[in-house]
Structure formats: C-alpha cells, structure tokens
Design a protein around this motif. Sequence first.
Motif, PDB file in Angstrom:
ATOM      1  N   ASP A   2       0.827  -1.210   0.000  1.00 33.18           N
ATOM      2  CA  ASP A   2       0.000   0.000   0.000  1.00 33.18           C
ATOM      3  C   ASP A   2       0.861   1.261   0.000  1.00 33.18           C
ATOM      4  OD1 ASP A   2      -2.404  -1.328  -0.104  1.00 33.18           O
ATOM      5  OD2 ASP A   2      -2.603  -1.475   2.070  1.00 33.18           O
ATOM      6  N   LYS A   3       2.023   1.197   0.684  1.00 36.81           N
ATOM      7  CA  LYS A   3       2.905   2.361   0.709  1.00 36.81           C
ATOM      8  C   LYS A   3       3.455   2.654  -0.680  1.00 36.81           C
ATOM      9  CE  LYS A   3       4.391   2.144   5.505  1.00 36.81           C
ATOM     10  NZ  LYS A   3       5.531   2.092   6.406  1.00 36.81           N
ATOM     11  N   GLU A   6       0.752   4.277  -2.705  1.00 38.85           N
ATOM     12  CA  GLU A   6       0.587   5.687  -2.319  1.00 38.85           C
ATOM     13  C   GLU A   6       1.698   6.552  -2.915  1.00 38.85           C
ATOM     14  OE1 GLU A   6      -0.035   6.668   1.805  1.00 38.85           O
ATOM     15  OE2 GLU A   6      -1.165   4.821   2.085  1.00 38.85           O
ATOM     16  N   SER A   9       1.107   6.986  -6.550  1.00 33.71           N
ATOM     17  CA  SER A   9      -0.033   7.876  -6.734  1.00 33.71           C
ATOM     18  C   SER A   9       0.384   9.335  -6.547  1.00 33.71           C
ATOM     19  CB  SER A   9      -1.144   7.506  -5.755  1.00 33.71           C
ATOM     20  OG  SER A   9      -2.235   8.358  -5.880  1.00 33.71           O
ATOM     21  N   ARG A  10       1.187   9.610  -5.510  1.00 39.18           N
ATOM     22  CA  ARG A  10       1.677  10.969  -5.266  1.00 39.18           C
ATOM     23  C   ARG A  10       2.614  11.429  -6.390  1.00 39.18           C
ATOM     24  NH1 ARG A  10       4.322  10.391  -0.271  1.00 39.18           N
ATOM     25  NH2 ARG A  10       2.919   8.832   0.525  1.00 39.18           N
TER      26      ARG A  10
END
Length: 133
Positions: A2-3, A6, A9-10
């Motif tokens: 998940d990290k 993220e 995504s950023r």
Amino acid sequence: MDKLKEKLSRLMYGRYGIDQLGNFMMWAAVAMMIFGAVVRSSLIYTLALVLIVWADVRIMSKNHSKRYAENQKFLELKNRVVGFFRGGTRAFKDKEHCYFRCPSCHQQVRVPKGKGHIEIRCPKCGTKFIKNT
C-alpha cells in the motif's frame, strides 16, 4: 504494498499520463527493439530506446495543453491514414451514425443510422445522393 501504491499515486499526481500517442510510441518502440535485435542493428535499438524515453517524458509531463495538442495532431494523422486505407468514397460506420462523402465536393456527411435507402443532401453543395445504411 500500500505504501508503494501511495508513493506512485503521489508521484503521478498532476502528470499528463498515457494517451493514444504515448501508447503508440511504446508499442512502436517494442516492435523496433524486437526488429533491431533480429537484424542486429544497434541504431534501430538505440532509436527504440530514445522513443521510450520520449514517451516517458510525455507521460510524466505537467504541461497538459501541449501534450493534448500533440495527441490531437497524432489522432488527426491516424484518422487520415485509416481513412485512406478504408477508401475515400466508401461509407464507414460507428454505432449510431453512418458517414458518407459527397460525390461532388467530397464533404463528409454524417447521418443517423437507419435501415434501407436514404436520400442525403450535401450541406456544402446541395447535391442529392442515395445511399444504403
């Protein structure tokens, strides 16, 4: 996991992303790499790598208006090439409309899809012609 999602995504926030031109460039680069490996040409292989880098620069770009304009030019060229191979006077269809070319002035005319014979009047020159839809 998940990290990582993220962080990616950023990283991609505000970027242009992939479009039809970027997709074409990537597939063309893959084809060039395979062809370059088969004929053992370092020039073709290098050109394929340059194409991949250029596609990645487009994907990561934040200049949306410039990338959109490039994509529109590509789509216009693609439609010309596809239209040439389909034949200029033949009708081509989508789900809701039929597209015809006027035999006199070659203006493209879009009509709703129907059944049977229809009579079309060209908006540019006023010529009447009958087609099947």
